[in-house]
Design a protein around this motif. Structure first.
Motif, mmCIF file in Angstrom:
data_model
loop_
_atom_site.group_PDB
_atom_site.id
_atom_site.type_symbol
_atom_site.label_atom_id
_atom_site.label_comp_id
_atom_site.label_asym_id
_atom_site.label_seq_id
_atom_site.Cartn_x
_atom_site.Cartn_y
_atom_site.Cartn_z
ATOM 1 N N VAL A 207 -8.713 0.628 4.490
ATOM 2 C CA VAL A 207 -7.401 0.396 5.084
ATOM 3 C C VAL A 207 -6.494 -0.357 4.106
ATOM 4 N N LEU A 211 -3.058 1.294 2.659
ATOM 5 C CA LEU A 211 -1.767 0.673 2.948
ATOM 6 C C LEU A 211 -1.102 0.230 1.658
ATOM 7 N N ILE A 214 0.486 3.205 0.074
ATOM 8 C CA ILE A 214 1.727 3.644 0.714
ATOM 9 C C ILE A 214 2.876 2.686 0.382
ATOM 10 N N LYS A 218 6.569 3.147 -2.534
ATOM 11 C CA LYS A 218 7.968 2.909 -2.155
ATOM 12 C C LYS A 218 8.688 1.939 -3.083
ATOM 13 N N VAL A 220 10.861 -0.163 -5.251
ATOM 14 C CA VAL A 220 12.067 0.047 -6.043
ATOM 15 C C VAL A 220 12.508 -1.269 -6.682
ATOM 16 N N SER A 239 10.329 6.902 -6.945
ATOM 17 C CA SER A 239 11.279 6.097 -6.158
ATOM 18 C C SER A 239 12.457 5.652 -7.012
ATOM 19 N N ILE A 265 8.413 11.384 0.491
ATOM 20 C CA ILE A 265 7.965 11.265 1.887
ATOM 21 C C ILE A 265 6.707 12.082 2.102
ATOM 22 N N ALA A 268 3.803 10.275 0.633
ATOM 23 C CA ALA A 268 3.458 9.089 1.431
ATOM 24 C C ALA A 268 2.777 9.501 2.735
ATOM 25 N N LEU A 269 3.272 10.568 3.351
ATOM 26 C CA LEU A 269 2.705 10.964 4.640
ATOM 27 C C LEU A 269 1.295 11.519 4.510
ATOM 28 N N GLY A 272 -0.630 8.622 4.448
ATOM 29 C CA GLY A 272 -0.454 7.990 5.743
ATOM 30 C C GLY A 272 -1.364 8.605 6.796
ATOM 31 N N PHE A 273 -1.492 9.922 6.766
ATOM 32 C CA PHE A 273 -2.334 10.568 7.775
ATOM 33 C C PHE A 273 -3.807 10.287 7.515
ATOM 34 N N TYR A 275 -4.849 7.510 6.363
ATOM 35 C CA TYR A 275 -4.977 6.158 6.907
ATOM 36 C C TYR A 275 -5.122 6.184 8.427
ATOM 37 N N LEU A 276 -4.254 6.943 9.097
ATOM 38 C CA LEU A 276 -4.307 7.008 10.560
ATOM 39 C C LEU A 276 -5.619 7.620 11.037
ATOM 40 N N MET B 111 6.003 4.187 7.129
ATOM 41 C CA MET B 111 5.598 4.706 5.823
ATOM 42 C C MET B 111 6.730 5.365 5.060
ATOM 43 N N ILE B 112 7.887 5.519 5.694
ATOM 44 C CA ILE B 112 8.984 6.213 5.027
ATOM 45 C C ILE B 112 9.578 5.307 3.954
ATOM 46 N N PRO B 113 9.691 5.797 2.725
ATOM 47 C CA PRO B 113 10.242 4.967 1.651
ATOM 48 C C PRO B 113 11.670 4.525 1.963
ATOM 49 N N SER B 114 11.966 3.261 1.672
ATOM 50 C CA SER B 114 13.285 2.749 2.034
ATOM 51 C C SER B 114 14.406 3.382 1.220
ATOM 52 N N VAL B 115 14.087 3.892 0.029
ATOM 53 C CA VAL B 115 15.156 4.521 -0.750
ATOM 54 C C VAL B 115 15.668 5.762 -0.008
ATOM 55 N N VAL B 116 14.772 6.439 0.706
ATOM 56 C CA VAL B 116 15.167 7.610 1.492
ATOM 57 C C VAL B 116 16.054 7.188 2.664
ATOM 58 N N ILE B 207 17.276 -3.368 -1.349
ATOM 59 C CA ILE B 207 17.609 -1.940 -1.444
ATOM 60 C C ILE B 207 18.801 -1.581 -0.558
#
Lengths: 285, 272
Positions: A207, A211, A214, A218, A220, A239, A265, A268-269, A272-273, A275-276, B111-116, B207
């Motif tokens: 986990v 995490l 993920i 992201k 930046v 990113s 996305i 990441a997904l 993410g899946f 992970y879920l 989980m959605i990137p913040s830049v998006v 951001i």
């Protein structure tokens, strides 16, 4: 029902709608003018094709993979070592463990600018210390060989607290009698770690790593403040690339930026899946 | 375990902590270093001869930005609580069946990137004329905290004994009244945890600030620091002084609410 209604409206307006706009951006050719007037040309998947065939894509993908994998592996290793260390309750251990949260609570821009100055080529403290050991000046942030490593180092530092907290709480769930039994069987500390701690911690480890992955995809702020993805594209991740196309230059290119964002996305997904799925399996067990 | 062995561990622990916190120490040290000494070789390890010029500049130039960040942080806390506390209650107690789908969506949303998200909000705000506004930033920042808040409230509130709510119902309380006078007071710790995180995330956001509020009159402190770096790279003492002041909420949080912080991190990650 009245209790969830605000949440549903909120999710539609401030999650679904921005995401929809993002997909729409990536399927049209939005020039800055069309952006305001709202009459862009529909181009299908052209933006995606342009991005993927662009010369920067391979490098950005490689940088993303290196930045993410190195970050989470090292964060995890250090976090786990510290969690095991703090598991022995000693005097001040609670206070010291709390102090480890500091890097995680600071605004990212604060940490990133501090690291920038520490890694400054001429006046940075890091080069100055290395110089005392006879190591010549390293251009941490301005040379293509070091830029990605530098932002990765800063990001590892940022991620240690998160790993420590989660792994430490995972350690609390391992019953003490297992260690006592192992000690009776003559296992030393090293063997106890590999035979008891590590196997029993595996679900929590999975986990934590997922995490971490993920979150790291992201990132930046840190990279943007330290190197803006440069020099050239040396520390550009997906990113950062997306951010730069949309907001980083005088001439915003929203459509390719949105295409990169949507690819991100998807990546990441996928994790993410996983992970879920792991979590659900855990809940059943 | 002998006393001497624990002593040895404490010493090692202090060493690790010092190593980890060195960048934070360095931020303070540089914030107190005179501009003339900034490029000294070897560098000044301790601020023996401190200057407060950097902090004077903070009060001169960044006070308004600190105020803006405070307003954004508080606004974000309010919005997050209003949306997430009732929703958490509903998911925990009122719709135990349909709740699973929403909880799943919230996990995915995180989980959605913040830049998006920033791009999506930018495209929407351009039309609405919400760019460079404080409320625009409050709404955008709250998207970081709302999914976390709902999940945390749901987790906590499903642990509230059903009898407590039955008792209120027998006394003739409406669902809203039960929520207000039974559920909320019992959930005080969750309210605190969610508020703390919502504030800290909004306060730290870069951001959304750097995309949705680039040319605003009222900019948050994170953007203040960023612009500072761009404008004068010689005055690192002022930059680091601003950074130190911007870290104050984090420090307060750690001292006042340490157990909520650690609790929040683990709650978000492991428990349901």
């Amino acid at each position: 029902m009245a209790f969830v209604a605000p949440l549903i409206v909120y999710l539609l307006l401030f999650y679904a709608y921005p995401l929809y706009r993002n997909v729409e951006l990536s399927l049209h050719d939005y020039t800055p003018r069309a952006f305001v007037q709202g009459d862009p040309e529909f181009v299908g998947f052209d933006n995606f094709a342009d991005v993927i065939s662009s010369s920067a894509f391979g490098l950005a993908l490689r940088n993303t993979a290196v930045f993410t994998l190195v970050s989470i592996t090292v964060q995890y290793a250090i976090g786990l070592a510290l969690a095991v260390f703090f598991r022995n309750n000693f005097r001040l251990s609670g206070v010291l463990r709390a102090m480890f949260l500091v890097p995680w609570l600071l605004p990212l821009i604060v940490s990133a600018s501090t690291w920038s100055w520490m890694m400054n080529s001429e006046n940075g403290i890091i080069n100055s210390v290395l110089g005392a050991f006879g190591i010549g000046q390293i251009n941490w942030l301005t040379s293509p060989e070091w830029a990605l490593a530098s932002v990765t180092i800063a990001n590892i530092w940022l991620g240690i607290p998160f790993n420590l907290v989660i792994l430490y709480s995972g350690l609390q769930n391992i019953p003490d009698d297992l260690y006592e039994a192992a000690a009776l069987d003559g296992a030393n500390a090293w063997q106890q770690f590999w035979r008891v701690t590590f196997p029993l911690l595996r679900p929590v480890s999975a986990v934590t790593l997922l995490l971490g992955l993920i979150y790291t995809l992201k990132v930046v702020d840190v990279i943007w403040v330290m190197t803006t993805g440069g020099p050239g594209n040396a520390s550009t991740t997906l990113s950062i690339w997306s951010y730069r196309e949309a907001f980083g230059t005088g001439q915003p290119e929203f459509s390719p930026a949105a295409a990169i964002g949507n690819l991100l996305i998807v990546i990441a997904l996928v994790f993410g899946f996983v992970y879920l799925y792991l979590r659900r399996r855990e809940d059943r067990a | 375990m002998t006393r001497r062995r624990t002593w040895w561990k404490t010493a090692l622990g202090v060493f690790f902590t010092a190593l980890m916190l060195f960048p934070v120490y360095w931020m303070f040290n540089v914030s107190l270093t005179k501009t003339g000494d900034m490029r000294a070789d070897p560098p000044h390890w301790f601020p023996w001869d401190p200057t407060f010029e950097g902090y004077a500049n903070v009060f001169d130039q960044q006070l308004a930005n600190l105020g803006t960040s405070l307003v954004i942080g508080l606004g974000c806390v309010l919005l997050t609580l209003v949306i997430s506390a009732p929703a958490g209650y509903a998911l925990a107690k009122l719709l135990p069946r349909g709740g699973g789908g929403i909880a799943f969506l919230l996990l995915v949303a995180q989980m959605i990137p913040s830049v998006v998200m920033a791009m999506g909000f930018y495209a929407i705000y351009v039309r609405l004329g919400w760019l460079n506004t404080v409320w625009g930033l409050i709404v955008a920042d709250s998207t970081i905290a709302v999914p976390f808040g709902v999940l945390l409230f749901t987790a906590f509130m499903s642990g509230i004994p059903q009898e407590l709510m039955h008792a209120a119902k027998v006394d003739g309380a409406s669902t809203w009244r039960t929520f207000q006078s039974v559920v909320l007071p019992v959930s005080r710790n969750s309210v605190l945890t969610v508020s703390l995180f919502a504030f800290l995330w909004a306060w730290s956001d870069f951001i959304f600030a750097s995309t949705l509020n680039r040319n605003g009159d009222m900019i948050p402190i994170t953007l203040g620091i960023y612009n500072y770096i761009g404008n004068n790279t010689t005055q690192w003492n002022s930059i680091m002084a601003t950074a130190a002041v911007a870290s104050v909420p984090a420090a307060i949080l750690l001292i006042v609410a340490q157990r909520y912080v650690a609790g929040g991190v683990t709650a978000g990650a492991i428990k349901d």
